[in-house]
Motif scaffolding. Structure first.
Motif, PDB file in Angstrom:
ATOM      1  N   LEU A 242      45.579 -23.837  35.063  1.00  0.00           N
ATOM      2  CA  LEU A 242      46.731 -22.935  35.115  1.00  0.00           C
ATOM      3  C   LEU A 242      46.839 -22.317  33.734  1.00  0.00           C
ATOM      4  CD1 LEU A 242      49.458 -21.815  36.256  1.00  0.00           C
ATOM      5  CD2 LEU A 242      50.513 -23.907  35.389  1.00  0.00           C
ATOM      6  N   SER A 243      46.908 -21.013  33.663  1.00  0.00           N
ATOM      7  CA  SER A 243      47.016 -20.374  32.354  1.00  0.00           C
ATOM      8  C   SER A 243      47.967 -19.183  32.402  1.00  0.00           C
ATOM      9  CB  SER A 243      45.639 -19.932  31.855  1.00  0.00           C
ATOM     10  OG  SER A 243      45.027 -19.060  32.773  1.00  0.00           O
ATOM     11  N   VAL A 244      48.728 -19.045  31.322  1.00  0.00           N
ATOM     12  CA  VAL A 244      49.644 -17.919  31.137  1.00  0.00           C
ATOM     13  C   VAL A 244      49.509 -17.479  29.680  1.00  0.00           C
ATOM     14  CG1 VAL A 244      52.070 -17.189  31.148  1.00  0.00           C
ATOM     15  CG2 VAL A 244      51.242 -18.774  32.912  1.00  0.00           C
ATOM     16  N   LEU A 245      49.360 -16.182  29.466  1.00  0.00           N
ATOM     17  CA  LEU A 245      49.258 -15.685  28.095  1.00  0.00           C
ATOM     18  C   LEU A 245      50.511 -16.057  27.306  1.00  0.00           C
ATOM     19  CD1 LEU A 245      47.688 -12.129  28.527  1.00  0.00           C
ATOM     20  CD2 LEU A 245      46.574 -14.267  27.889  1.00  0.00           C
ATOM     21  N   PRO A 246      50.353 -16.355  26.013  1.00  0.00           N
ATOM     22  CA  PRO A 246      51.483 -16.846  25.212  1.00  0.00           C
ATOM     23  C   PRO A 246      52.746 -15.987  25.296  1.00  0.00           C
ATOM     24  CG  PRO A 246      49.461 -17.074  23.969  1.00  0.00           C
ATOM     25  CD  PRO A 246      49.101 -16.340  25.237  1.00  0.00           C
ATOM     26  N   GLU A 247      52.608 -14.690  25.273  1.00  0.00           N
ATOM     27  CA  GLU A 247      53.803 -13.825  25.284  1.00  0.00           C
ATOM     28  C   GLU A 247      54.523 -13.787  26.634  1.00  0.00           C
ATOM     29  OE1 GLU A 247      50.188 -10.969  25.483  1.00  0.00           O
ATOM     30  OE2 GLU A 247      50.652 -12.931  24.636  1.00  0.00           O
ATOM     31  N   TYR A 248      53.899 -14.374  27.667  1.00  0.00           N
ATOM     32  CA  TYR A 248      54.522 -14.408  28.999  1.00  0.00           C
ATOM     33  C   TYR A 248      55.005 -15.808  29.379  1.00  0.00           C
ATOM     34  CZ  TYR A 248      52.757  -9.699  29.633  1.00  0.00           C
ATOM     35  OH  TYR A 248      52.516  -8.355  29.499  1.00  0.00           O
ATOM     36  N   ARG A 249      54.902 -16.760  28.459  1.00  0.00           N
ATOM     37  CA  ARG A 249      55.305 -18.137  28.755  1.00  0.00           C
ATOM     38  C   ARG A 249      56.824 -18.283  28.730  1.00  0.00           C
ATOM     39  NH1 ARG A 249      50.742 -20.789  24.894  1.00  0.00           N
ATOM     40  NH2 ARG A 249      48.990 -20.233  26.223  1.00  0.00           N
ATOM     41  N   ASN A 250      57.284 -19.355  29.356  1.00  0.00           N
ATOM     42  CA  ASN A 250      58.716 -19.700  29.411  1.00  0.00           C
ATOM     43  C   ASN A 250      59.538 -18.644  30.117  1.00  0.00           C
ATOM     44  OD1 ASN A 250      58.339 -22.167  27.910  1.00  0.00           O
ATOM     45  ND2 ASN A 250      58.037 -20.855  26.109  1.00  0.00           N
ATOM     46  N   LYS A 251      58.934 -17.975  31.088  1.00  0.00           N
ATOM     47  CA  LYS A 251      59.628 -16.967  31.888  1.00  0.00           C
ATOM     48  C   LYS A 251      59.509 -17.273  33.392  1.00  0.00           C
ATOM     49  CE  LYS A 251      58.510 -13.243  28.535  1.00  0.00           C
ATOM     50  NZ  LYS A 251      59.369 -13.744  27.544  1.00  0.00           N
ATOM     51  N   GLY A 252      58.969 -18.465  33.727  1.00  0.00           N
ATOM     52  CA  GLY A 252      58.838 -18.844  35.133  1.00  0.00           C
ATOM     53  C   GLY A 252      57.533 -18.410  35.783  1.00  0.00           C
ATOM     54  N   LEU A 253      56.626 -17.837  35.014  1.00  0.00           N
ATOM     55  CA  LEU A 253      55.381 -17.337  35.595  1.00  0.00           C
ATOM     56  C   LEU A 253      54.460 -18.478  36.048  1.00  0.00           C
ATOM     57  CD1 LEU A 253      53.771 -14.901  36.375  1.00  0.00           C
ATOM     58  CD2 LEU A 253      52.974 -14.699  34.013  1.00  0.00           C
ATOM     59  N   GLY A 254      54.359 -19.545  35.254  1.00  0.00           N
ATOM     60  CA  GLY A 254      53.555 -20.701  35.657  1.00  0.00           C
ATOM     61  C   GLY A 254      54.070 -21.285  36.963  1.00  0.00           C
ATOM     62  N   LYS A 255      55.376 -21.411  37.060  1.00  0.00           N
ATOM     63  CA  LYS A 255      55.993 -21.930  38.287  1.00  0.00           C
ATOM     64  C   LYS A 255      55.668 -21.034  39.481  1.00  0.00           C
ATOM     65  CE  LYS A 255      60.514 -22.965  40.300  1.00  0.00           C
ATOM     66  NZ  LYS A 255      61.962 -23.028  40.076  1.00  0.00           N
ATOM     67  N   ALA A 256      55.779 -19.723  39.292  1.00  0.00           N
ATOM     68  CA  ALA A 256      55.491 -18.786  40.378  1.00  0.00           C
ATOM     69  C   ALA A 256      54.036 -18.881  40.821  1.00  0.00           C
ATOM     70  CB  ALA A 256      55.827 -17.359  39.944  1.00  0.00           C
ATOM     71  N   LEU A 257      53.112 -19.019  39.859  1.00  0.00           N
ATOM     72  CA  LEU A 257      51.699 -19.155  40.196  1.00  0.00           C
ATOM     73  C   LEU A 257      51.445 -20.444  40.980  1.00  0.00           C
ATOM     74  CD1 LEU A 257      50.174 -17.915  36.835  1.00  0.00           C
ATOM     75  CD2 LEU A 257      49.706 -16.906  39.084  1.00  0.00           C
ATOM     76  N   ILE A 258      52.031 -21.546  40.519  1.00  0.00           N
ATOM     77  CA  ILE A 258      51.863 -22.828  41.215  1.00  0.00           C
ATOM     78  C   ILE A 258      52.408 -22.739  42.640  1.00  0.00           C
ATOM     79  CG2 ILE A 258      52.630 -25.243  41.283  1.00  0.00           C
ATOM     80  CD1 ILE A 258      52.501 -25.202  38.188  1.00  0.00           C
ATOM     81  N   GLN A 259      53.608 -22.216  42.791  1.00  0.00           N
ATOM     82  CA  GLN A 259      54.204 -22.109  44.124  1.00  0.00           C
ATOM     83  C   GLN A 259      53.364 -21.227  45.049  1.00  0.00           C
ATOM     84  OE1 GLN A 259      58.173 -20.822  43.013  1.00  0.00           O
ATOM     85  NE2 GLN A 259      58.976 -22.900  43.210  1.00  0.00           N
ATOM     86  N   ALA A 260      52.846 -20.127  44.514  1.00  0.00           N
ATOM     87  CA  ALA A 260      52.044 -19.216  45.333  1.00  0.00           C
ATOM     88  C   ALA A 260      50.765 -19.886  45.820  1.00  0.00           C
ATOM     89  CB  ALA A 260      51.714 -17.952  44.542  1.00  0.00           C
ATOM     90  N   VAL A 261      50.070 -20.576  44.922  1.00  0.00           N
ATOM     91  CA  VAL A 261      48.805 -21.188  45.320  1.00  0.00           C
ATOM     92  C   VAL A 261      49.044 -22.407  46.218  1.00  0.00           C
ATOM     93  CG1 VAL A 261      48.315 -22.771  43.384  1.00  0.00           C
ATOM     94  CG2 VAL A 261      46.458 -21.457  44.438  1.00  0.00           C
ATOM     95  N   GLU A 262      50.154 -23.126  46.007  1.00  0.00           N
ATOM     96  CA  GLU A 262      50.483 -24.236  46.912  1.00  0.00           C
ATOM     97  C   GLU A 262      50.755 -23.725  48.324  1.00  0.00           C
ATOM     98  OE1 GLU A 262      52.507 -27.407  43.762  1.00  0.00           O
ATOM     99  OE2 GLU A 262      53.817 -26.289  45.134  1.00  0.00           O
TER     100      GLU A 262
END
Length: 176
Positions: free
Chosen positions: A88-108
């Motif tokens: 799971l990867s998110v570029l530093p400037e996009y972190r802590n905005k819920g993007l990792g969570k959205a990616l995890i939920q989408a792939v699950e």
């Protein structure tokens, strides 16, 4: 800031590898070859493009990525096909905005629609616990790597499973 999630396309292959490399550049625990792992997994016979999701910004740049790959849990009597979430990867400037969570939920959700039941991840328990991942050892699932047990986690995608996988995890050749 407009962000959207999509299935990886061939146009995203190189962009996503560059984004993965950039996302892990500042991660001390990384061996900085996550992009190489993704490239190998894409060439593996069990690769499933529907289980790879990218996040793009308004200009179409890849700013996040997640992938699930088939692995096995094996015991004396049975072999179970399960999924590994890596990486799971998110570029530093996009972190802590819920993007990792959205990616995890989408792939699950994609995994559930394909009738997969179980996802394993090797990662930070403080992060993955918030998404329902628990220590795999608590469910008799053994990690093949020498890592603290709380860093190897499992999530069952269905509340009711007739049979939960138990045994030792065997990763595909692409992970080596």
């Amino acid at each position: 800031m407009q962000i959207y999630l999509s299935t990886l396309t061939e146009n995203d292959y190189e962009k996503s590898l560059e984004a993965i490399k950039e996302a892990f550049a500042d991660v001390a625990e990384s061996n900085h070859d996550e992009q190489d792992l993704v490239a190998r997994l894409r060439n593996a016979p069990e690769y499933n493009y529907e289980l790879e999701v990218v996040a793009k910004n308004g200009t179409g740049d890849v700013v996040g990525h997640v992938m699930l790959s088939e692995i096995a849990v094996v015991n004396e009597t049975k072999q179970y096909t399960v999924l590994a979430l890596a990486p799971l990867s998110v570029l530093p400037e996009y972190r802590n905005k819920g993007l990792g969570k959205a990616l995890i939920q989408a792939v699950e959700e994609r995994a559930k629609t394909q009738d997969y039941t179980t996802i394993l991840v090797l990662g930070d328990p403080k992060y993955y616990n918030q998404f329902g991942y628990d220590t795999a050892e608590d469910y008799d699932i053994a990690c093949p790597f020498d890592v603290p047990s709380n860093y190897f986690m499992v999530k069952f995608l269905w509340d009711q499973l007739l049979e939960q996988p138990k045994g030792k995890v065997v990763y595909s050749e692409a992970f080596n």
